[in-house]
Each structure stands twice: as structure tokens, then as C-alpha cells.
Design an enzyme around this catalytic site. Structure first.
Site, PDB file in Angstrom:
ATOM      1  N   CYS A 171       0.845  -1.199   0.000  1.00 48.64           N
ATOM      2  CA  CYS A 171       0.000   0.000   0.000  1.00 48.64           C
ATOM      3  C   CYS A 171       0.882   1.252   0.000  1.00 48.64           C
ATOM      4  O   CYS A 171       1.595   1.494  -0.966  1.00 48.64           O
ATOM      5  CB  CYS A 171      -0.962  -0.036   1.185  1.00 48.64           C
ATOM      6  N   ASP A 228      -9.510  -2.682  -7.103  1.00 50.18           N
ATOM      7  CA  ASP A 228      -9.007  -1.773  -6.079  1.00 50.18           C
ATOM      8  C   ASP A 228      -9.697  -0.421  -6.264  1.00 50.18           C
ATOM      9  O   ASP A 228      -9.532   0.229  -7.297  1.00 50.18           O
ATOM     10  CB  ASP A 228      -7.486  -1.633  -6.230  1.00 50.18           C
ATOM     11  N   HIS A 264      -8.055  -3.860  -3.064  1.00 52.05           N
ATOM     12  CA  HIS A 264      -6.866  -3.333  -2.403  1.00 52.05           C
ATOM     13  C   HIS A 264      -6.539  -4.206  -1.192  1.00 52.05           C
ATOM     14  O   HIS A 264      -7.410  -4.818  -0.592  1.00 52.05           O
ATOM     15  CB  HIS A 264      -7.134  -1.897  -1.934  1.00 52.05           C
TER      16      HIS A 264
END
Length: 295
Positions: A171, A228, A264
Site C-alpha cells: 500500500c 481496487d 486493495h
């Protein structure tokens, strides 16, 4: 910035944070950041430290001491390949420490720095917007890269092989992984997990991965999710096109894998976003990428 990270805590509205009291009462959450609660105990992976030398330490950097977590095989007779592990916005909580232990089980000296400690401890904040506003947005990329340099230098001076250096991140750490591959010479390979590729230019974030393609000094494997909500497929497509058109060898040898149905944070086994099949495939691809490039 908030929209880009709404998927960090799927299934729990951001305006209804898990309380500190609930966190203390939830034994499965011990060691995890408050903002990631409640923990998915049924999927969270725990790697034992037995047979490893693992724990927290403090090391010098150009900007003052840095705290980090490191793990390596116990009693290694030769210099070890080194992998920097760059955390999400939550800092070095249990998930990141476990990543270090998993890499140590594969024969690496893995080290994960606390990149946000100068502004506070994101593990103790119970909402993602608060972390973004109070800590992440105020942390300069230049400071992060300097702290990563310090960790890599420390690792080389304490049992790491200077000829076998790599980095991976998740991330926030995925974005930093791309930037670090353009910043540090001598890296063998990098693996970026769902790191943002483009965004607003600020004093603290003057460049993004799309801006540094020609400056890449190590081949990067990017692992991304097709659903995502914070990183559109169009952004991934632009990065792939930039890599394909680049003149730099490291850029031309970089590649991106897109998991069509993954959200995500699909590798985050402690959260509802976890997708076991894609996470395991990505992990094996990461290890193979490192080995393929001599790490």
C-alpha cells in the site's frame, strides 16, 4: 487522499472506529494497529520466531535514530541477502513484523523501519483519516528514503550482503518501493504491492512512481488488484505503458501483474480484503522475482 485509502478497512465504516477498549478486549488484535480492528483471526497468519533472530532495535540515521523490526535466520554462517520491508500507513504492527519473519524463513535478513515515529505512532490512532491527516500527509518522501537508506546501511554492517539488496512494500509501502528503486543504486530487485502510482504533487510528495520510470535502477514487480477502489485499472495501464516505452533497462525489465478480482490489500491476511489465492500467488511471484534477479 482519503478516497484512495477507503478500501483499507472494508466492512467497517470509517466514522464508526473500533474503540481502544474494544481493542484491548480483543485478544486476536494484540499487536495490530487500532485502525485495522477487528482482526480476521481465522485468516491472520502467525510465523513463529523460533529459529530466528528477531526483534526491535534502534539504529542511527542522518535525521536521528530510527526504530525498526528485523528478522533473520539464527546462526547464519554467511552474509545474508537483505530485504527492506515498507509498511502500510499503520506502521510496523504485527502483520509487517510477520512479513519480516516469513522472509527470514526464506533465508533473508528482513528489516522494517518505523517511518512515521517522528510524528507519532499510527498504531495507536483508531481511524484512517486521522492517520492520513496527522501522520502520512506530513511525512516527507525524502525523509522516508533517507531512513530506508539508514536501515539498508545498518543491515549491510550487521550481517547483510551488500551485493544482494532488495525491497518490498504494501500500500503506502508499495508506492515507496517504486520511489526507492529509483533512488538507491545497487538494488537487485523490488516488489511493490498495490502502491499508488500517481497523485497530487506536494512539498512532501513531489514525485510519484509514474514520474520516476526512467530513473528506475532496479527491476520492479508490481502486484495490483483489478477491483481496487483506490488505484483504478487505468492508472495501472498508464504505468504499464510508461514502463514499456521507457529507455532505462530497469524499467523495461519491470512488470505488473493484475489480479482481476482482487481488491486493495489483498495480501493483508488480517483484514476482510484478504484473498488467499491471489495473496499466495503474489508471494510466490515475489520470491521468484528476488531469486531471478540474484537476491
Amino acid at each position: 487522499m482519503r478516497d484512495e485509502f477507503d478500501s483499507l478497512v472494508p466492512g467497517r465504516p470509517l466514522e464508526r472506529p473500533f474503540s481502544r477498549r474494544d481493542f484491548i478486549a480483543t485478544s486476536a488484535g494484540a499487536g495490530f494497529a487500532l485502525a485495522t480492528q477487528p482482526i480476521m483471526a481465522q485468516t491472520a497468519i502467525h510465523t513463529e520466531a523460533a529459529g530466528l533472530q528477531a526483534g526491535r532495535l534502534r539504529l542511527p540515521s542522518a535525521l536521528g535514530e530510527v526504530e525498526a523490526y528485523q528478522a533473520r535466520p539464527e546462526g547464519a554462517a554467511a552474509a545474508l541477502p537483505v530485504v527492506l520491508v515498507v509498511s502500510e500507513i499503520f506502521g510496523v504492527h504485527e502483520y509487517i513484523a510477520d512479513i519480516c519473519r516469513r522472509l527470514a524463513r526464506q533465508g533473508y535478513l528482513a528489516i522494517a523501519p518505523e517511518l512515521f515515529a517522528r510524528l507519532g505512532d499510527p498504531r495507536q490512532l483508531d481511524s484512517v483519516p486521522e492517520i492520513l491527516e496527522r501522520i502520512t500527509a506530513r511525512t516527507p518522501d525524502a525523509q522516508v528514503l533517507s531512513d530506508l537508506d539508514a536501515c539498508l546501511d545498518w543491515a549491510v554492517q550487521h550481517g547483510g550482503d551488500p551485493g544482494r539488496l532488495g525491497i518490498t512494500g504494501f500500500c503506502y509501502g508499495g508506492r515507496i518501493t517504486w520511489l526507492y528503486a529509483a533512488h538507491r543504486g545497487g538494488l537487485k530487485a523490488a516488489v511493490a504491492w498495490y502502491g499508488r502510482l500517481e497523485g497530487a504533487v506536494t512539498a512532501n510528495t513531489p514525485r510519484h512512481p509514474l514520474d520516476v520510470v526512467e530513473a528506475l535502477q532496479a527491476p520492479v514487480l508490481g502486484l495490483y488488484g483489478g477491483v481496487d477502489t483506490g488505484i483504478p485499472v487505468e492508472s495501472v495501464d498508464r504505468m504499464e505503458a510508461a514502463l514499456g516505452a521507457a529507455q532505462a533497462l530497469a524499467a523495461r525489465t519491470s512488470r505488473i501483474v493484475l489480479y482481476d478480482q482482487a481488491p486493495h490489500a489483498f495480501h493483508a491476511d488480517y483484514r476482510p480484503s484478504y484473498r488467499k489465492e491471489e495473496a499466495e500467488d503474489g508471494w510466490q511471484r515475489m520470491l521468484e522475482w528476488f531469486r531471478q534477479h540474484g537476491l
